[in-house]
Design a protein around this motif. Structure first.
Motif, mmCIF file in Angstrom:
data_model
loop_
_atom_site.group_PDB
_atom_site.id
_atom_site.type_symbol
_atom_site.label_atom_id
_atom_site.label_comp_id
_atom_site.label_asym_id
_atom_site.label_seq_id
_atom_site.Cartn_x
_atom_site.Cartn_y
_atom_site.Cartn_z
ATOM 1 N N SER A 76 0.858 -1.300 0.020
ATOM 2 C CA SER A 76 0.151 0.200 -0.038
ATOM 3 C C SER A 76 0.710 1.308 -0.170
ATOM 4 C CB SER A 76 -0.893 -0.069 1.380
ATOM 5 O OG SER A 76 -0.301 0.106 2.545
ATOM 6 N N ARG A 77 2.112 1.108 0.205
ATOM 7 C CA ARG A 77 3.080 2.124 0.164
ATOM 8 C C ARG A 77 3.865 2.668 -1.200
ATOM 9 N NH1 ARG A 77 4.840 3.677 5.552
ATOM 10 N NH2 ARG A 77 3.524 2.561 7.174
ATOM 11 N N LEU A 78 3.916 1.644 -2.070
ATOM 12 C CA LEU A 78 4.700 1.869 -3.207
ATOM 13 C C LEU A 78 4.216 2.850 -4.034
ATOM 14 C CD1 LEU A 78 5.080 -2.281 -4.311
ATOM 15 C CD2 LEU A 78 6.687 -0.555 -2.973
ATOM 16 N N PRO A 79 4.895 3.603 -4.796
ATOM 17 C CA PRO A 79 4.918 4.712 -5.490
ATOM 18 C C PRO A 79 4.223 3.979 -6.721
ATOM 19 C CG PRO A 79 6.865 4.191 -5.634
ATOM 20 C CD PRO A 79 6.571 3.525 -4.673
ATOM 21 N N GLU A 80 3.173 4.939 -7.460
ATOM 22 C CA GLU A 80 2.338 4.630 -8.708
ATOM 23 C C GLU A 80 3.515 4.275 -9.539
ATOM 24 O OE1 GLU A 80 -0.996 6.470 -11.561
ATOM 25 O OE2 GLU A 80 -0.200 7.790 -9.944
ATOM 26 N N GLY A 81 2.973 3.108 -10.463
ATOM 27 C CA GLY A 81 3.840 2.150 -11.309
ATOM 28 C C GLY A 81 4.417 1.153 -10.742
ATOM 29 N N LEU A 82 4.500 0.914 -9.615
ATOM 30 C CA LEU A 82 5.197 -0.203 -9.030
ATOM 31 C C LEU A 82 4.030 -0.753 -7.861
ATOM 32 C CD1 LEU A 82 8.563 1.167 -7.694
ATOM 33 C CD2 LEU A 82 7.975 -0.236 -9.706
ATOM 34 N N SER A 83 4.142 -2.009 -8.218
ATOM 35 C CA SER A 83 3.259 -2.957 -7.163
ATOM 36 C C SER A 83 3.955 -4.172 -6.734
ATOM 37 C CB SER A 83 2.073 -3.331 -7.904
ATOM 38 O OG SER A 83 2.445 -4.311 -9.074
ATOM 39 N N MET A 84 3.567 -5.181 -6.215
ATOM 40 C CA MET A 84 3.874 -6.464 -5.630
ATOM 41 C C MET A 84 2.863 -7.443 -5.609
ATOM 42 S SD MET A 84 4.752 -5.534 -1.576
ATOM 43 C CE MET A 84 5.036 -7.087 -0.981
ATOM 44 N N PRO A 85 3.160 -8.801 -5.657
ATOM 45 C CA PRO A 85 2.049 -9.798 -5.754
ATOM 46 C C PRO A 85 1.397 -9.685 -4.575
ATOM 47 C CG PRO A 85 4.052 -10.559 -6.697
ATOM 48 C CD PRO A 85 4.467 -9.243 -5.726
ATOM 49 N N ARG A 86 -0.025 -10.140 -4.648
ATOM 50 C CA ARG A 86 -0.787 -10.043 -3.442
ATOM 51 C C ARG A 86 -0.378 -11.292 -2.698
ATOM 52 N NH1 ARG A 86 -7.373 -11.332 -3.539
ATOM 53 N NH2 ARG A 86 -7.918 -11.313 -1.272
ATOM 54 N N SER A 87 -0.328 -11.257 -1.295
ATOM 55 C CA SER A 87 0.083 -12.204 -0.314
ATOM 56 C C SER A 87 -1.118 -12.922 0.022
ATOM 57 C CB SER A 87 1.077 -11.676 0.614
ATOM 58 O OG SER A 87 0.995 -12.773 1.622
ATOM 59 N N PHE A 88 -1.404 -14.278 0.108
ATOM 60 C CA PHE A 88 -2.546 -14.838 0.912
ATOM 61 C C PHE A 88 -2.037 -15.292 2.014
ATOM 62 C CE2 PHE A 88 -3.132 -15.087 -3.913
ATOM 63 C CZ PHE A 88 -4.611 -14.449 -3.822
ATOM 64 N N GLY A 89 -0.600 -15.318 2.385
ATOM 65 C CA GLY A 89 -0.371 -15.807 3.729
ATOM 66 C C GLY A 89 1.014 -16.067 3.932
ATOM 67 N N VAL A 90 1.683 -16.195 5.141
ATOM 68 C CA VAL A 90 3.114 -16.203 5.288
ATOM 69 C C VAL A 90 3.194 -17.420 6.430
ATOM 70 C CG1 VAL A 90 5.422 -15.459 6.020
ATOM 71 C CG2 VAL A 90 3.796 -14.021 4.336
ATOM 72 N N PHE A 91 3.754 -18.365 6.260
ATOM 73 C CA PHE A 91 3.663 -19.585 7.393
ATOM 74 C C PHE A 91 5.213 -19.782 7.806
ATOM 75 C CE2 PHE A 91 0.089 -19.672 4.498
ATOM 76 C CZ PHE A 91 -1.106 -19.757 5.444
ATOM 77 N N ASP A 92 5.267 -19.753 9.091
ATOM 78 C CA ASP A 92 6.636 -20.225 9.516
ATOM 79 C C ASP A 92 6.562 -21.828 9.601
ATOM 80 O OD1 ASP A 92 7.655 -17.874 9.976
ATOM 81 O OD2 ASP A 92 6.399 -17.546 11.824
ATOM 82 N N LEU A 93 7.431 -22.662 8.901
ATOM 83 C CA LEU A 93 7.659 -23.855 8.776
ATOM 84 C C LEU A 93 8.399 -24.475 10.060
ATOM 85 C CD1 LEU A 93 8.238 -24.476 5.031
ATOM 86 C CD2 LEU A 93 5.812 -24.257 6.273
ATOM 87 N N ASP A 94 9.488 -23.718 10.318
ATOM 88 C CA ASP A 94 10.298 -24.107 11.496
ATOM 89 C C ASP A 94 11.064 -22.919 11.764
ATOM 90 O OD1 ASP A 94 12.544 -24.398 9.801
ATOM 91 O OD2 ASP A 94 12.120 -26.418 9.501
ATOM 92 N N GLU A 95 12.019 -23.096 12.662
ATOM 93 C CA GLU A 95 12.792 -22.002 12.969
ATOM 94 C C GLU A 95 13.735 -21.441 11.829
ATOM 95 O OE1 GLU A 95 15.313 -25.453 14.032
ATOM 96 O OE2 GLU A 95 13.228 -24.782 14.185
ATOM 97 N N LEU A 96 13.918 -22.376 10.814
ATOM 98 C CA LEU A 96 15.092 -21.946 9.958
ATOM 99 C C LEU A 96 14.258 -21.871 8.518
ATOM 100 C CD1 LEU A 96 18.116 -24.008 10.759
ATOM 101 C CD2 LEU A 96 17.876 -21.460 11.017
#
Length: 236
Positions: A76-96
Protein backbone atom coordinates in the motif's frame (compact mmCIF):
# COMPACT_ATOMS: atom_id res chain seq x y z
CA UNK A 1 -7.18 -23.32 5.62
CA UNK A 2 -5.32 -23.63 8.96
CA UNK A 3 -1.56 -23.25 9.26
CA UNK A 4 -0.93 -26.96 9.84
CA UNK A 5 -2.72 -27.89 6.62
CA UNK A 6 -0.90 -25.12 4.74
CA UNK A 7 2.46 -26.43 5.95
CA UNK A 8 1.61 -29.97 4.86
CA UNK A 9 0.69 -28.76 1.38
CA UNK A 10 3.79 -26.62 1.01
CA UNK A 11 6.03 -29.56 1.79
CA UNK A 12 4.50 -31.44 -1.17
CA UNK A 13 4.59 -28.54 -3.61
CA UNK A 14 7.32 -27.32 -5.90
CA UNK A 15 6.23 -23.80 -6.85
CA UNK A 16 2.66 -23.78 -8.12
CA UNK A 17 -0.73 -24.77 -6.78
CA UNK A 18 -3.51 -24.87 -9.35
CA UNK A 19 -7.05 -26.15 -9.11
CA UNK A 20 -10.68 -25.10 -8.80
CA UNK A 21 -12.70 -23.70 -5.91
CA UNK A 22 -16.39 -23.01 -5.37
CA UNK A 23 -17.21 -19.32 -4.93
CA UNK A 24 -20.72 -17.80 -5.00
CA UNK A 25 -22.10 -21.13 -6.26
CA UNK A 26 -19.62 -21.14 -9.13
CA UNK A 27 -16.60 -23.35 -9.66
CA UNK A 28 -13.68 -21.16 -10.64
CA UNK A 29 -10.04 -21.95 -11.43
CA UNK A 30 -7.26 -20.60 -9.22
CA UNK A 31 -3.49 -20.49 -9.40
CA UNK A 32 -1.13 -19.66 -6.54
CA UNK A 33 2.64 -19.37 -6.36
CA UNK A 34 4.16 -20.91 -3.26
CA UNK A 35 7.68 -19.87 -2.35
CA UNK A 36 9.63 -21.56 0.41
CA UNK A 37 12.60 -19.65 1.81
CA UNK A 38 15.10 -21.05 4.26
CA UNK A 39 18.39 -20.46 5.96
CA UNK A 40 21.52 -21.11 3.94
CA UNK A 41 22.40 -23.66 6.62
CA UNK A 42 19.91 -25.98 4.89
CA UNK A 43 21.84 -25.86 1.60
CA UNK A 44 24.16 -28.73 0.64
CA UNK A 45 26.84 -26.19 -0.27
CA UNK A 46 26.90 -24.88 3.28
CA UNK A 47 28.98 -27.92 4.25
CA UNK A 48 31.80 -26.47 2.14
CA UNK A 49 32.01 -23.36 4.33
CA UNK A 50 34.98 -23.52 6.74
CA UNK A 51 33.73 -24.31 10.23
CA UNK A 52 35.34 -21.23 11.77
CA UNK A 53 33.19 -18.86 9.68
CA UNK A 54 29.94 -20.84 9.45
CA UNK A 55 28.14 -18.69 12.00
CA UNK A 56 29.17 -15.56 10.11
CA UNK A 57 28.07 -17.11 6.82
CA UNK A 58 24.71 -18.26 8.19
CA UNK A 59 23.82 -14.92 9.73
CA UNK A 60 25.08 -13.03 6.67
CA UNK A 61 22.36 -14.39 4.38
CA UNK A 62 19.08 -12.61 5.15
CA UNK A 63 16.53 -15.32 4.40
CA UNK A 64 13.95 -13.85 6.81
CA UNK A 65 13.57 -10.58 4.91
CA UNK A 66 11.11 -11.78 2.28
CA UNK A 67 8.55 -13.27 4.71
CA UNK A 68 8.69 -10.07 6.76
CA UNK A 69 8.20 -7.91 3.66
CA UNK A 70 5.06 -9.84 2.73
CA UNK A 71 3.76 -9.58 6.28
CA UNK A 72 4.08 -5.79 6.09
CA UNK A 73 1.89 -3.17 4.39
CA UNK A 74 4.55 -2.32 1.79
CA UNK A 75 2.10 -2.99 -1.06
CA UNK A 76 0.00 0.00 0.00
CA UNK A 77 3.05 2.28 0.20
CA UNK A 78 4.70 1.67 -3.17
CA UNK A 79 4.73 4.63 -5.57
CA UNK A 80 2.37 4.61 -8.54
CA UNK A 81 3.81 2.44 -11.29
CA UNK A 82 5.12 -0.22 -8.91
CA UNK A 83 3.26 -3.04 -7.23
CA UNK A 84 3.96 -6.42 -5.64
CA UNK A 85 2.13 -9.76 -5.78
CA UNK A 86 -0.81 -10.14 -3.45
CA UNK A 87 0.10 -12.29 -0.46
CA UNK A 88 -2.41 -14.86 0.77
CA UNK A 89 -0.37 -15.90 3.77
CA UNK A 90 3.08 -16.31 5.26
CA UNK A 91 3.66 -19.47 7.28
CA UNK A 92 6.63 -20.30 9.49
CA UNK A 93 7.51 -23.93 8.80
CA UNK A 94 10.15 -24.12 11.52
CA UNK A 95 12.85 -21.89 13.01
CA UNK A 96 14.86 -21.89 9.77
CA UNK A 97 12.25 -21.77 7.01
CA UNK A 98 8.97 -20.18 5.94
CA UNK A 99 6.52 -20.41 3.06
CA UNK A 100 4.95 -17.45 1.28
CA UNK A 101 1.69 -17.99 -0.62
CA UNK A 102 1.38 -15.48 -3.44
CA UNK A 103 -0.69 -14.45 -6.40
CA UNK A 104 0.52 -16.23 -9.54
CA UNK A 105 1.33 -13.05 -11.48
CA UNK A 106 0.33 -13.15 -15.17
CA UNK A 107 3.13 -11.71 -17.31
CA UNK A 108 3.81 -10.96 -20.94
CA UNK A 109 7.00 -11.19 -22.92
CA UNK A 110 8.55 -7.77 -23.16
CA UNK A 111 11.58 -6.20 -24.78
CA UNK A 112 13.87 -4.41 -22.38
CA UNK A 113 14.79 -1.52 -24.62
CA UNK A 114 16.29 1.79 -23.47
CA UNK A 115 12.85 3.29 -22.75
CA UNK A 116 11.91 0.41 -20.44
CA UNK A 117 15.20 0.63 -18.56
CA UNK A 118 14.71 4.38 -18.18
CA UNK A 119 11.20 3.90 -16.79
CA UNK A 120 12.40 1.22 -14.38
CA UNK A 121 15.22 3.48 -13.17
CA UNK A 122 12.80 6.38 -12.69
CA UNK A 123 10.35 4.27 -10.66
CA UNK A 124 13.10 2.71 -8.55
CA UNK A 125 14.37 6.21 -7.86
CA UNK A 126 10.89 7.21 -6.68
CA UNK A 127 10.87 4.10 -4.48
CA UNK A 128 14.23 5.03 -2.95
CA UNK A 129 13.10 8.56 -2.19
CA UNK A 130 9.55 7.82 -1.04
CA UNK A 131 8.80 9.05 2.51
CA UNK A 132 5.95 6.51 2.69
CA UNK A 133 8.27 3.61 1.89
CA UNK A 134 11.17 4.78 4.07
CA UNK A 135 9.75 3.49 7.40
CA UNK A 136 9.81 -0.04 5.96
CA UNK A 137 13.42 0.05 4.76
CA UNK A 138 14.38 -2.04 7.80
CA UNK A 139 11.31 -4.26 7.93
CA UNK A 140 13.52 -7.28 7.27
CA UNK A 141 15.32 -6.73 10.59
CA UNK A 142 18.71 -7.28 8.93
CA UNK A 143 21.53 -4.99 9.99
CA UNK A 144 23.67 -4.48 6.88
CA UNK A 145 26.37 -1.98 5.94
CA UNK A 146 29.25 -2.03 3.44
CA UNK A 147 31.37 -3.19 6.39
CA UNK A 148 29.22 -6.34 6.61
CA UNK A 149 30.04 -7.17 3.00
CA UNK A 150 33.74 -6.37 3.37
CA UNK A 151 34.16 -8.43 6.54
CA UNK A 152 32.14 -11.30 5.11
CA UNK A 153 32.14 -12.25 1.46
CA UNK A 154 34.99 -10.02 0.27
CA UNK A 155 37.42 -10.97 3.02
CA UNK A 156 36.66 -14.69 3.12
CA UNK A 157 35.85 -15.45 -0.51
CA UNK A 158 36.59 -12.79 -3.11
CA UNK A 159 39.97 -11.45 -1.97
CA UNK A 160 41.58 -14.88 -1.38
CA UNK A 161 40.51 -15.94 -4.88
CA UNK A 162 42.01 -12.80 -6.41
CA UNK A 163 45.34 -13.73 -4.87
CA UNK A 164 45.37 -17.32 -6.21
CA UNK A 165 47.92 -17.66 -9.04
CA UNK A 166 46.25 -20.85 -10.28
CA UNK A 167 42.97 -18.99 -10.77
CA UNK A 168 44.56 -16.46 -13.10
CA UNK A 169 46.50 -19.20 -14.89
CA UNK A 170 43.35 -21.16 -15.71
CA UNK A 171 42.87 -21.21 -19.52
CA UNK A 172 39.42 -19.64 -19.32
CA UNK A 173 40.75 -16.76 -17.20
CA UNK A 174 44.20 -16.31 -18.73
CA UNK A 175 42.74 -16.15 -22.21
CA UNK A 176 40.31 -13.38 -21.34
CA UNK A 177 41.95 -11.22 -18.66
CA UNK A 178 45.46 -9.84 -18.48
CA UNK A 179 47.79 -9.22 -15.49
CA UNK A 180 46.99 -5.52 -15.61
CA UNK A 181 43.39 -6.22 -14.63
CA UNK A 182 44.52 -8.41 -11.74
CA UNK A 183 46.79 -5.64 -10.56
CA UNK A 184 43.97 -3.10 -10.62
CA UNK A 185 41.67 -5.46 -8.70
CA UNK A 186 44.29 -6.15 -6.05
CA UNK A 187 44.99 -2.43 -5.71
CA UNK A 188 41.26 -1.85 -5.19
CA UNK A 189 41.18 -4.66 -2.61
CA UNK A 190 43.94 -2.94 -0.65
CA UNK A 191 41.83 0.22 -0.50
CA UNK A 192 38.51 -1.49 0.23
CA UNK A 193 38.11 0.00 3.71
CA UNK A 194 38.82 3.43 2.34
CA UNK A 195 36.00 2.97 -0.16
CA UNK A 196 33.76 1.33 2.43
CA UNK A 197 34.14 4.13 4.95
CA UNK A 198 33.33 6.66 2.25
CA UNK A 199 30.14 4.78 1.39
CA UNK A 200 29.11 4.48 5.04
CA UNK A 201 29.41 8.24 5.46
CA UNK A 202 26.81 8.86 2.75
CA UNK A 203 23.01 9.04 3.25
CA UNK A 204 21.07 5.84 2.64
CA UNK A 205 17.81 5.14 0.82
CA UNK A 206 15.42 2.22 0.43
CA UNK A 207 16.40 -0.34 -2.19
CA UNK A 208 14.86 -3.49 -3.63
CA UNK A 209 18.29 -5.12 -3.51
CA UNK A 210 17.97 -7.17 -6.70
CA UNK A 211 16.19 -4.93 -9.20
CA UNK A 212 16.83 -6.69 -12.52
CA UNK A 213 14.52 -7.42 -15.49
CA UNK A 214 13.72 -10.86 -14.08
CA UNK A 215 12.39 -9.30 -10.86
CA UNK A 216 10.38 -6.50 -12.47
CA UNK A 217 7.44 -8.29 -14.06
CA UNK A 218 5.21 -6.68 -16.68
CA UNK A 219 1.56 -7.73 -16.62
CA UNK A 220 -0.44 -8.16 -19.84
CA UNK A 221 -2.56 -5.03 -19.31
CA UNK A 222 0.03 -2.44 -18.23
CA UNK A 223 3.57 -1.17 -18.67
CA UNK A 224 3.97 -0.80 -14.90
CA UNK A 225 6.17 -3.20 -12.94
CA UNK A 226 5.35 -5.85 -10.35
CA UNK A 227 8.31 -6.32 -8.00
CA UNK A 228 9.20 -9.83 -6.83
CA UNK A 229 12.08 -11.44 -4.88
CA UNK A 230 12.50 -9.14 -1.88
CA UNK A 231 15.25 -11.19 -0.26
CA UNK A 232 17.67 -8.25 -0.14
CA UNK A 233 15.19 -5.46 0.53
CA UNK A 234 16.85 -3.00 2.90
CA UNK A 235 18.40 0.41 3.27
CA UNK A 236 21.47 1.03 1.10
Amino acid sequence: MDQTRAEELVRRLATALRGTARYDDEVRPFSLFVKQVQSWERSETFAQVPEEIRELAATGFPWRIEPLVYRSDLASRLPEGLSMPRSFGVFDLDELSAAVWLEDVPIRDTTWDLARYERAAYLLGRLAGSPRVAPLAGVGEFDWTPATYIEGRLTHQVFPMLRLDELWQHPLIAGAFDPELRGRLLAAADKVWEYGNELMALPTATGHGDACPGNLLVRPDTDDFTLIDFGFWMSF
